[in-house]
Design an enzyme around this catalytic site. Structure first.
Site, PDB file in Angstrom:
ATOM      1  N   ARG A 146     -20.637 -32.521  61.241  1.00 28.17           N
ATOM      2  CA  ARG A 146     -21.410 -31.354  61.790  1.00 28.17           C
ATOM      3  C   ARG A 146     -22.564 -31.328  62.845  1.00 28.17           C
ATOM      4  O   ARG A 146     -23.460 -30.790  62.755  1.00 28.17           O
ATOM      5  CB  ARG A 146     -21.810 -30.252  60.555  1.00 28.17           C
ATOM      6  CG  ARG A 146     -20.992 -29.745  59.597  1.00 28.17           C
ATOM      7  CD  ARG A 146     -19.999 -28.607  60.309  1.00 28.17           C
ATOM      8  NE  ARG A 146     -19.311 -27.959  59.365  1.00 28.17           N
ATOM      9  CZ  ARG A 146     -19.468 -27.067  58.668  1.00 28.17           C
ATOM     10  NH1 ARG A 146     -20.642 -26.533  58.646  1.00 28.17           N
ATOM     11  NH2 ARG A 146     -18.558 -26.582  57.582  1.00 28.17           N
ATOM     12  N   ARG A 185     -25.294 -25.078  64.429  1.00 28.50           N
ATOM     13  CA  ARG A 185     -26.724 -24.165  64.442  1.00 28.50           C
ATOM     14  C   ARG A 185     -27.940 -24.810  64.427  1.00 28.50           C
ATOM     15  O   ARG A 185     -28.817 -23.920  64.685  1.00 28.50           O
ATOM     16  CB  ARG A 185     -26.508 -22.995  63.372  1.00 28.50           C
ATOM     17  CG  ARG A 185     -25.369 -22.121  63.433  1.00 28.50           C
ATOM     18  CD  ARG A 185     -24.926 -21.286  62.206  1.00 28.50           C
ATOM     19  NE  ARG A 185     -24.750 -22.379  61.031  1.00 28.50           N
ATOM     20  CZ  ARG A 185     -24.344 -21.944  59.940  1.00 28.50           C
ATOM     21  NH1 ARG A 185     -24.303 -20.561  59.526  1.00 28.50           N
ATOM     22  NH2 ARG A 185     -23.871 -22.685  58.959  1.00 28.50           N
ATOM     23  N   ARG A 214     -23.894 -19.262  70.754  1.00 28.28           N
ATOM     24  CA  ARG A 214     -23.404 -18.220  69.809  1.00 28.28           C
ATOM     25  C   ARG A 214     -23.519 -17.023  69.879  1.00 28.28           C
ATOM     26  O   ARG A 214     -23.060 -16.004  69.260  1.00 28.28           O
ATOM     27  CB  ARG A 214     -23.620 -18.970  68.484  1.00 28.28           C
ATOM     28  CG  ARG A 214     -22.601 -20.055  67.889  1.00 28.28           C
ATOM     29  CD  ARG A 214     -21.228 -19.504  67.653  1.00 28.28           C
ATOM     30  NE  ARG A 214     -21.348 -19.139  65.939  1.00 28.28           N
ATOM     31  CZ  ARG A 214     -21.291 -17.775  65.750  1.00 28.28           C
ATOM     32  NH1 ARG A 214     -20.716 -16.851  66.636  1.00 28.28           N
ATOM     33  NH2 ARG A 214     -21.294 -17.535  64.410  1.00 28.28           N
ATOM     34  N   ASP A 270     -12.598 -26.269  63.647  1.00 32.43           N
ATOM     35  CA  ASP A 270     -12.764 -25.913  62.158  1.00 32.43           C
ATOM     36  C   ASP A 270     -11.742 -26.397  61.260  1.00 32.43           C
ATOM     37  O   ASP A 270     -10.383 -26.197  61.899  1.00 32.43           O
ATOM     38  CB  ASP A 270     -13.246 -24.467  62.174  1.00 32.43           C
ATOM     39  CG  ASP A 270     -13.885 -24.477  60.547  1.00 32.43           C
ATOM     40  OD1 ASP A 270     -15.195 -24.729  60.573  1.00 32.43           O
ATOM     41  OD2 ASP A 270     -13.159 -24.144  59.513  1.00 32.43           O
ATOM     42  N   TYR A 273      -8.968 -23.015  49.914  1.00 25.99           N
ATOM     43  CA  TYR A 273      -9.338 -21.848  50.804  1.00 25.99           C
ATOM     44  C   TYR A 273      -8.254 -20.967  50.893  1.00 25.99           C
ATOM     45  O   TYR A 273      -8.266 -19.568  50.895  1.00 25.99           O
ATOM     46  CB  TYR A 273      -9.721 -22.354  52.263  1.00 25.99           C
ATOM     47  CG  TYR A 273     -11.289 -22.777  52.107  1.00 25.99           C
ATOM     48  CD1 TYR A 273     -12.095 -21.842  52.451  1.00 25.99           C
ATOM     49  CD2 TYR A 273     -11.488 -24.094  52.169  1.00 25.99           C
ATOM     50  CE1 TYR A 273     -13.451 -22.239  52.329  1.00 25.99           C
ATOM     51  CE2 TYR A 273     -12.608 -24.560  52.729  1.00 25.99           C
ATOM     52  CZ  TYR A 273     -13.830 -23.537  52.739  1.00 25.99           C
ATOM     53  OH  TYR A 273     -15.054 -23.914  52.658  1.00 25.99           O
TER      54      TYR A 273
HETATM   55  O1  CP3 Z   1     -18.717 -31.923  62.952  1.00 27.54           O
HETATM   56  C1  CP3 Z   1     -18.777 -31.114  64.119  1.00 27.54           C
HETATM   57  O2  CP3 Z   1     -19.700 -31.034  64.666  1.00 27.54           O
HETATM   58  C2  CP3 Z   1     -17.362 -30.549  64.378  1.00 27.54           C
HETATM   59  C3  CP3 Z   1     -17.183 -29.211  64.010  1.00 27.54           C
HETATM   60  C4  CP3 Z   1     -16.820 -28.720  62.411  1.00 27.54           C
HETATM   61  C5  CP3 Z   1     -16.869 -27.404  62.090  1.00 27.54           C
HETATM   62  N1  CP3 Z   1     -16.428 -27.356  60.921  1.00 27.54           N
HETATM   63  C6  CP3 Z   1     -17.656 -26.147  62.697  1.00 27.54           C
HETATM   64  C7  CP3 Z   1     -18.020 -25.250  62.261  1.00 27.54           C
HETATM   65  C8  CP3 Z   1     -16.459 -29.401  61.468  1.00 27.54           C
HETATM   66  C9  CP3 Z   1     -16.144 -30.918  61.203  1.00 27.54           C
HETATM   67  C10 CP3 Z   1     -15.791 -28.380  60.291  1.00 27.54           C
HETATM   68  C11 CP3 Z   1     -15.309 -28.933  59.447  1.00 27.54           C
HETATM   69  C12 CP3 Z   1     -15.115 -28.009  58.138  1.00 27.54           C
HETATM   70  N2  CP3 Z   1     -15.212 -26.575  58.072  1.00 27.54           N
HETATM   71  C13 CP3 Z   1     -15.189 -28.192  56.802  1.00 27.54           C
HETATM   72  C14 CP3 Z   1     -15.276 -29.593  56.204  1.00 27.54           C
HETATM   73  C15 CP3 Z   1     -16.638 -30.182  56.151  1.00 27.54           C
HETATM   74  C16 CP3 Z   1     -17.499 -29.774  55.204  1.00 27.54           C
HETATM   75  O3  CP3 Z   1     -18.578 -29.098  55.661  1.00 27.54           O
HETATM   76  O4  CP3 Z   1     -17.125 -29.839  54.016  1.00 27.54           O
HETATM   77  C17 CP3 Z   1     -15.371 -27.166  55.962  1.00 27.54           C
HETATM   78  C18 CP3 Z   1     -15.253 -26.993  54.528  1.00 27.54           C
HETATM   79  C19 CP3 Z   1     -15.240 -25.844  56.841  1.00 27.54           C
HETATM   80  C20 CP3 Z   1     -14.959 -24.579  56.621  1.00 27.54           C
HETATM   81  C21 CP3 Z   1     -16.243 -23.899  57.078  1.00 27.54           C
HETATM   82  N3  CP3 Z   1     -16.455 -23.477  58.356  1.00 27.54           N
HETATM   83  C22 CP3 Z   1     -17.101 -23.325  56.426  1.00 27.54           C
HETATM   84  C23 CP3 Z   1     -17.397 -23.176  54.806  1.00 27.54           C
HETATM   85  C24 CP3 Z   1     -17.950 -22.497  57.110  1.00 27.54           C
HETATM   86  C25 CP3 Z   1     -19.205 -21.564  57.068  1.00 27.54           C
HETATM   87  C26 CP3 Z   1     -20.269 -22.241  56.469  1.00 27.54           C
HETATM   88  C27 CP3 Z   1     -21.297 -22.160  57.486  1.00 27.54           C
HETATM   89  O5  CP3 Z   1     -21.884 -23.342  57.595  1.00 27.54           O
HETATM   90  O6  CP3 Z   1     -21.717 -21.469  58.074  1.00 27.54           O
HETATM   91  C28 CP3 Z   1     -17.316 -22.802  58.592  1.00 27.54           C
HETATM   92  C29 CP3 Z   1     -18.026 -22.306  59.810  1.00 27.54           C
HETATM   93  C30 CP3 Z   1     -18.469 -23.435  60.651  1.00 27.54           C
HETATM   94  N4  CP3 Z   1     -17.498 -24.382  61.099  1.00 27.54           N
HETATM   95  C31 CP3 Z   1     -19.562 -23.439  61.561  1.00 27.54           C
HETATM   96  C32 CP3 Z   1     -19.297 -24.690  62.481  1.00 27.54           C
HETATM   97  C33 CP3 Z   1     -20.376 -25.241  63.449  1.00 27.54           C
HETATM   98  C34 CP3 Z   1     -20.788 -22.566  61.468  1.00 27.54           C
HETATM   99  C35 CP3 Z   1     -20.846 -21.818  62.610  1.00 27.54           C
HETATM  100  C36 CP3 Z   1     -21.358 -20.610  63.024  1.00 27.54           C
HETATM  101  O7  CP3 Z   1     -21.290 -19.800  62.367  1.00 27.54           O
HETATM  102  O8  CP3 Z   1     -21.944 -20.623  64.426  1.00 27.54           O
END
Ligand code: CP3
Length: 351
Positions: free
Chosen positions: A26, A30, A39, A75, A152
């Site tokens: 990640r 944010r 965003r 994602d 999920y």
């Molecule tokens: O690593 C990186 O920079 C690449 C981007 C990336 C995202 N999601 C973008 C994202 C990666 C590698 C993921 C993987 C991901 N997504 C996982 C596996 C890794 C982990 O954290 O366990 C999972 C379980 C998800 C599912 C997911 N997507 C969740 C649970 C959420 C919401 C939680 C949160 O942090 O808000 C997301 C949203 C998400 N995916 C965001 C980002 C940057 C938050 C973004 C936003 O609202 O702007």
């Protein structure tokens, strides 16, 4: 110019490196003002579906820090949409699926699809990134692990105990096997398409696998992760196999595959590596919350992990899970500098 292979790729293959490579799960997101700015104008899915925006966000941390790898901005849940799931990201709630899988009929309703068609924007972002990134910064592609994706799909969002997913496993095993089979074929095709588009390594994020007992992991998940990772291995691109809360699953995860195994902070890195076996690389494992600590604490904990790796080739420095929102940018720089300036004690011993 005949430049050497980047240190991240060398470490995946357990070859000696001049400095331990470092990147962050990640790393785009944010905690970065540049991301928050973008965003304001675009939704998460919109960024993921617009190759030029995905490119721009992927590059934000690369421009801000001296990272040893980029990870394409996407994602793990994106492939759910072409499968027929109604996915949205609600502010403050996280991912939501309006039509989750609860029985075999729901599984039969799911579509298999061609990633080259339906996930084209991510593949296009990978192609653009390969020409935008310097040769010294390899590009990582990724997908969700079969268990995490199935959770999920069944739970319809985040879950504490995964009781719906586990109840499907225990009461309707044929629906579970059918779902896992579909998820596995889809994930395999998606990762191979990312490698073909230019991803030089791929990570399988089976983030929630640690919710299972070793016995259930072995029975309900391991054969599927193995299928995906075997297919990746045949391409020659290194793979990283990551889970959290996985201290008791490390041998089984390593058995399933992965050139490197990603571990969280709930296990000491030296113990984890011993368990995984020194024939694999290891990735991890600083607690993301340490980045909210004092500079001294951040540097000391970073050095402790590097000491535990003991100069053995095949350590990729990372956090134990994704960077948390609100993490100070200065803390991220501090970790990168501490990793790159580290002088291993006794490196000569390991040659
Ligand atoms: O690593 C990186 O920079 C690449 C981007 C990336 C995202 N999601 C973008 C994202 C990666 C590698 C993921 C993987 C991901 N997504 C996982 C596996 C890794 C982990 O954290 O366990 C999972 C379980 C998800 C599912 C997911 N997507 C969740 C649970 C959420 C919401 C939680 C949160 O942090 O808000 C997301 C949203 C998400 N995916 C965001 C980002 C940057 C938050 C973004 C936003 O609202 O702007």
């Amino acid at each position: 110019m005949n430049s050497p292979e980047p240190r991240f790729l060398r470490a995946c293959r357990r070859q000696p490196v001049d400095r331990t490579p470092v990147w962050f799960m990640r790393q785009a997101g944010r905690y970065m003002p540049a991301y928050r700015q973008l965003r304001k104008k675009y939704g998460l899915l919109e960024i993921c579906r617009t190759p030029e925006l995905a490119l721009q966000v992927t590059l934000q941390p690369i421009e801000a820090f001296e990272l040893d790898a980029a990870i394409v901005f996407a994602d793990i849940l994106l492939p759910l949409v072409p499968m027929g799931f109604d996915l949205s990201f609600a502010k403050g709630v996280g991912p939501q699926i309006a039509n989750p899988v609860r029985a075999i009929d729901d599984v039969q309703r799911l579509r298999s699809f061609d990633p080259a068609q339906e996930l084209a924007p991510t593949l296009e972002a990978i192609k653009l990134l390969r020409s935008a990134l310097p040769a010294s910064t390899p590009l990582i592609g990724f997908a969700g692990g079969p268990f995490t994706l199935a959770c999920y799909m069944i739970e319809g969002g985040a879950s504490r105990n995964y009781e719906r997913a586990k109840s499907l496993m225990y009461t309707q095993p044929s629906a579970w096997w059918a779902l896992m089979d579909l998820v596995t074929s889809m994930t395999q095709a998606y990762l191979l398409a990312q490698i073909e588009a230019g991803a030089q390594a791929v990570q399988l994020f089976d983030s929630w696998a640690g919710a299972l007992s070793p016995t259930d992991y072995q029975r309900f998940v391991q054969p599927y992760s193995q299928r995906v990772l075997q297919a990746v291995a045949e391409t020659g691109a290194p793979s990283l196999h990551f889970g959290t809360n996985s201290a008791t699953l490390l041998e089984l995860m390593a058995e399933a595959g992965g050139d490197a195994i990603g571990v969280d902070w709930r296990v000491e890195l030296d113990r984890a590596w011993q368990t995984i076996g020194y024939d694999r690389a290891i990735q991890g494992n600083l607690d993301p919350s340490v980045l909210f600590g004092s500079d001294d604490e951040i540097q000391a904990q970073t050095r402790r992990i590097l000491d535990q790796a003991g100069g053995r080739p095949g350590h990729i420095f990372n956090l134990g899970h994704g960077i948390l929102p609100g993490t100070p940018m200065t803390a991220v720089s501090l970790v990168v500098d501490a990793v790159h300036s580290y002088q291993p004690v006794g490196q000569a011993e390991h040659g």
